[in-house]
Motif scaffolding. Structure first.
Motif, PDB file in Angstrom:
ATOM      1  N   ARG A  58       0.868  -1.184   0.000  1.00 45.29           N
ATOM      2  CA  ARG A  58       0.000   0.000   0.000  1.00 45.29           C
ATOM      3  C   ARG A  58       0.899   1.227   0.000  1.00 45.29           C
ATOM      4  NH1 ARG A  58      -2.072  -0.445   4.661  1.00 45.29           N
ATOM      5  NH2 ARG A  58      -0.966   1.314   5.602  1.00 45.29           N
ATOM      6  N   VAL A  59       0.804   2.018  -1.052  1.00 41.18           N
ATOM      7  CA  VAL A  59       1.643   3.210  -1.171  1.00 41.18           C
ATOM      8  C   VAL A  59       0.909   4.368  -0.485  1.00 41.18           C
ATOM      9  CG1 VAL A  59       2.892   4.733  -2.732  1.00 41.18           C
ATOM     10  CG2 VAL A  59       2.509   2.342  -3.374  1.00 41.18           C
ATOM     11  N   ASP A  60       1.398   4.789   0.660  1.00 40.26           N
ATOM     12  CA  ASP A  60       0.718   5.824   1.436  1.00 40.26           C
ATOM     13  C   ASP A  60       1.207   7.232   1.135  1.00 40.26           C
ATOM     14  OD1 ASP A  60      -1.011   4.093   2.722  1.00 40.26           O
ATOM     15  OD2 ASP A  60       0.361   3.709   4.383  1.00 40.26           O
ATOM     16  N   THR A  61       2.423   7.366   0.620  1.00 43.61           N
ATOM     17  CA  THR A  61       2.939   8.672   0.196  1.00 43.61           C
ATOM     18  C   THR A  61       3.642   8.525  -1.137  1.00 43.61           C
ATOM     19  OG1 THR A  61       5.056   8.378   1.359  1.00 43.61           O
ATOM     20  CG2 THR A  61       3.269   9.472   2.575  1.00 43.61           C
ATOM     21  N   ASP A  62       3.642   9.602  -1.916  1.00 46.35           N
ATOM     22  CA  ASP A  62       4.240   9.550  -3.246  1.00 46.35           C
ATOM     23  C   ASP A  62       4.810  10.921  -3.604  1.00 46.35           C
ATOM     24  OD1 ASP A  62       4.785   8.528  -5.909  1.00 46.35           O
ATOM     25  OD2 ASP A  62       3.067   7.198  -5.626  1.00 46.35           O
ATOM     26  N   VAL A  63       5.861  10.915  -4.397  1.00 42.54           N
ATOM     27  CA  VAL A  63       6.470  12.154  -4.890  1.00 42.54           C
ATOM     28  C   VAL A  63       6.761  11.993  -6.377  1.00 42.54           C
ATOM     29  CG1 VAL A  63       7.533  12.710  -2.676  1.00 42.54           C
ATOM     30  CG2 VAL A  63       8.817  11.392  -4.355  1.00 42.54           C
ATOM     31  N   VAL A  64       6.968  13.125  -7.054  1.00 41.98           N
ATOM     32  CA  VAL A  64       7.373  13.087  -8.460  1.00 41.98           C
ATOM     33  C   VAL A  64       8.895  13.039  -8.497  1.00 41.98           C
ATOM     34  CG1 VAL A  64       7.291  14.246 -10.690  1.00 41.98           C
ATOM     35  CG2 VAL A  64       5.324  14.376  -9.146  1.00 41.98           C
ATOM     36  N   GLY A  65       9.424  11.946  -8.999  1.00 43.95           N
ATOM     37  CA  GLY A  65      10.848  11.681  -8.869  1.00 43.95           C
ATOM     38  C   GLY A  65      11.754  12.266  -9.925  1.00 43.95           C
ATOM     39  N   ASP A  66      11.217  12.661 -11.085  1.00 40.05           N
ATOM     40  CA  ASP A  66      12.098  13.212 -12.112  1.00 40.05           C
ATOM     41  C   ASP A  66      11.726  14.653 -12.453  1.00 40.05           C
ATOM     42  OD1 ASP A  66       9.758  12.484 -13.354  1.00 40.05           O
ATOM     43  OD2 ASP A  66      10.682  11.042 -14.722  1.00 40.05           O
ATOM     44  N   MET A  67      11.089  15.330 -11.506  1.00 38.67           N
ATOM     45  CA  MET A  67      10.799  16.754 -11.646  1.00 38.67           C
ATOM     46  C   MET A  67      11.888  17.536 -10.908  1.00 38.67           C
ATOM     47  SD  MET A  67       7.367  18.767 -10.470  1.00 38.67           S
ATOM     48  CE  MET A  67       7.218  20.551 -10.623  1.00 38.67           C
ATOM     49  N   GLY A  68      12.533  18.454 -11.606  1.00 42.27           N
ATOM     50  CA  GLY A  68      13.608  19.211 -10.979  1.00 42.27           C
ATOM     51  C   GLY A  68      14.351  20.053 -11.990  1.00 42.27           C
ATOM     52  N   ASP A 111       8.271  20.170   0.065  1.00 43.88           N
ATOM     53  CA  ASP A 111       8.530  18.730   0.208  1.00 43.88           C
ATOM     54  C   ASP A 111       7.959  17.929  -0.956  1.00 43.88           C
ATOM     55  OD1 ASP A 111       5.786  18.554   0.719  1.00 43.88           O
ATOM     56  OD2 ASP A 111       6.027  18.216   2.866  1.00 43.88           O
ATOM     57  N   GLY A 112       6.903  18.432  -1.601  1.00 45.47           N
ATOM     58  CA  GLY A 112       6.354  17.773  -2.776  1.00 45.47           C
ATOM     59  C   GLY A 112       5.753  16.414  -2.509  1.00 45.47           C
ATOM     60  N   VAL A 113       5.371  16.138  -1.266  1.00 41.65           N
ATOM     61  CA  VAL A 113       4.831  14.827  -0.916  1.00 41.65           C
ATOM     62  C   VAL A 113       3.311  14.827  -1.050  1.00 41.65           C
ATOM     63  CG1 VAL A 113       4.560  13.115   0.918  1.00 41.65           C
ATOM     64  CG2 VAL A 113       6.736  14.319   0.641  1.00 41.65           C
ATOM     65  N   TYR A 114       2.790  13.824  -1.733  1.00 44.93           N
ATOM     66  CA  TYR A 114       1.345  13.622  -1.852  1.00 44.93           C
ATOM     67  C   TYR A 114       0.985  12.392  -1.024  1.00 44.93           C
ATOM     68  CZ  TYR A 114       1.880  16.814  -5.791  1.00 44.93           C
ATOM     69  OH  TYR A 114       2.186  17.890  -6.567  1.00 44.93           O
ATOM     70  N   ALA A 115      -0.063  12.512  -0.226  1.00 43.51           N
ATOM     71  CA  ALA A 115      -0.414  11.426   0.699  1.00 43.51           C
ATOM     72  C   ALA A 115      -1.814  10.892   0.431  1.00 43.51           C
ATOM     73  CB  ALA A 115      -0.313  11.910   2.141  1.00 43.51           C
ATOM     74  N   GLY A 116      -1.970   9.593   0.698  1.00 47.31           N
ATOM     75  CA  GLY A 116      -3.276   8.970   0.604  1.00 47.31           C
ATOM     76  C   GLY A 116      -4.041   9.120   1.908  1.00 47.31           C
ATOM     77  N   GLU A 117      -5.271   8.632   1.897  1.00 46.22           N
ATOM     78  CA  GLU A 117      -6.111   8.670   3.088  1.00 46.22           C
ATOM     79  C   GLU A 117      -5.561   7.720   4.149  1.00 46.22           C
ATOM     80  OE1 GLU A 117      -8.380  10.084   5.463  1.00 46.22           O
ATOM     81  OE2 GLU A 117      -9.169  10.707   3.518  1.00 46.22           O
ATOM     82  N   GLU A 146       8.445   2.304  -7.233  1.00 47.81           N
ATOM     83  CA  GLU A 146       8.362   3.281  -8.314  1.00 47.81           C
ATOM     84  C   GLU A 146       7.200   2.941  -9.245  1.00 47.81           C
ATOM     85  OE1 GLU A 146      12.052   4.470 -10.571  1.00 47.81           O
ATOM     86  OE2 GLU A 146      11.053   3.304 -12.153  1.00 47.81           O
ATOM     87  N   SER A 147       6.433   3.976  -9.599  1.00 46.69           N
ATOM     88  CA  SER A 147       5.370   3.805 -10.589  1.00 46.69           C
ATOM     89  C   SER A 147       5.367   5.032 -11.500  1.00 46.69           C
ATOM     90  CB  SER A 147       4.003   3.641  -9.908  1.00 46.69           C
ATOM     91  OG  SER A 147       3.549   4.889  -9.399  1.00 46.69           O
ATOM     92  N   MET A 148       4.320   5.171 -12.315  1.00 46.88           N
ATOM     93  CA  MET A 148       4.252   6.308 -13.229  1.00 46.88           C
ATOM     94  C   MET A 148       3.041   7.204 -12.981  1.00 46.88           C
ATOM     95  SD  MET A 148       5.440   4.486 -16.803  1.00 46.88           S
ATOM     96  CE  MET A 148       5.775   6.019 -17.668  1.00 46.88           C
ATOM     97  N   GLU A 149       2.192   6.867 -11.973  1.00 42.91           N
ATOM     98  CA  GLU A 149       0.957   7.635 -11.804  1.00 42.91           C
ATOM     99  C   GLU A 149       0.547   7.923 -10.364  1.00 42.91           C
ATOM    100  OE1 GLU A 149       1.060   5.018 -15.340  1.00 42.91           O
ATOM    101  OE2 GLU A 149       0.766   4.456 -13.229  1.00 42.91           O
ATOM    102  N   GLY A 150       1.214   7.337  -9.386  1.00 42.81           N
ATOM    103  CA  GLY A 150       0.724   7.419  -8.011  1.00 42.81           C
ATOM    104  C   GLY A 150       0.548   8.826  -7.485  1.00 42.81           C
ATOM    105  N   ALA A 151       1.549   9.672  -7.678  1.00 41.27           N
ATOM    106  CA  ALA A 151       1.460  11.049  -7.193  1.00 41.27           C
ATOM    107  C   ALA A 151       0.319  11.788  -7.874  1.00 41.27           C
ATOM    108  CB  ALA A 151       2.781  11.778  -7.429  1.00 41.27           C
TER     109      ALA A 151
END
Length: 215
Positions: free
Chosen positions: A86-96, A114-120, A162-167
């Motif tokens: 279960r992915v509870d937090t996600d960030v965009v890894g190649d943005m910079g 911090d750029g962190v996106y969190a789930g419920e 690592e995924s391509m859509e979680g954030a």
């Protein structure tokens, strides 16, 4: 319409679990699964996924969104192929940004955000789903293909998978005020790319048994 929308990124992932339903139809209209939840396909990558999920949430009212799919696990994280997480937090890894010396600087460091996106919170899930291992994720537009990059991304973001859509899912759902969760099955270890070691169908079946069958 059901209260839960389950979203996939790719038609291939969707067809493996729901071969009886047209992935093309599910890309435009959510489909009901035994009156338990709706399913939809939102497209691969953060751009298509965001646009299509926003379109669905603008047209339909859901109590929660659950994103499902496969992912790669970074090395040395104690995660094996076919594990479900279960992915509870996600960030965009190649943005910079890139310095003139050629070094990559993550957006969180360049901007101070911090750029962190969190789930419920998992406390709102069933015991079976709340018991699934919690991990931190990275969303990328270009998947990792070397061990060096895997260790770099994993260390830079303190991430496990690592995924391509979680954030994107978390960001869109936050904007619409809809609780979101992300469950993934590990199809491969994100290291020197060798698709002969990947187990995509097996990972998706594990995802079905541990997540979808418990919704």
């Amino acid at each position: 319409m059901n209260g839960t929308l389950v979203v996939f990124a790719s038609k291939q992932e969707f067809n493996t679990i729901f071969p009886q339903i047209s992935a093309v139809v599910a890309s435009t209209t959510p489909q009901s699964i035994d009156n338990r939840f709706d399913v939809a396909v939102c497209g691969v990558g953060m751009l298509d996924f965001s646009a299509n999920l926003a379109y669905l949430l603008a047209k339909n009212r859901y109590e929660r969104v659950i994103q499902v799919g496969i992912c790669g696990a970074y090395p040395n994280r104690g995660i094996e192929i076919c594990d479900v997480v279960r992915v509870d937090t996600d960030v965009v890894g190649d943005m910079g940004i890139q310095t003139r010396e050629g070094h990559f600087v993550a957006w969180k460091d360049a901007s101070g955000e911090d750029g962190v996106y969190a789930g419920e919170s998992p406390r709102f899930l069933t015991i079976a789903l709340a018991s699934i291992r919690s991990v931190a994720g990275v969303s990328v537009n270009c998947c990792t293909g070397t061990k060096y990059l895997a260790l770099r991304r994993g260390g830079l973001f303190k991430a496990d998978v690592e995924s391509m859509e979680g954030a994107a899912c978390f960001a869109v759902c936050r904007r619409f005020g809809v609780p979101a969760y992300q469950f993934r099955a590990v199809s491969n270890i994100a290291t020197d790319r060798d698709i002969s070691t990947w187990k995509i169908p097996e990972a998706l079946m594990a995802l079905k048994e541990q997540v979808l069958d418990n919704l």
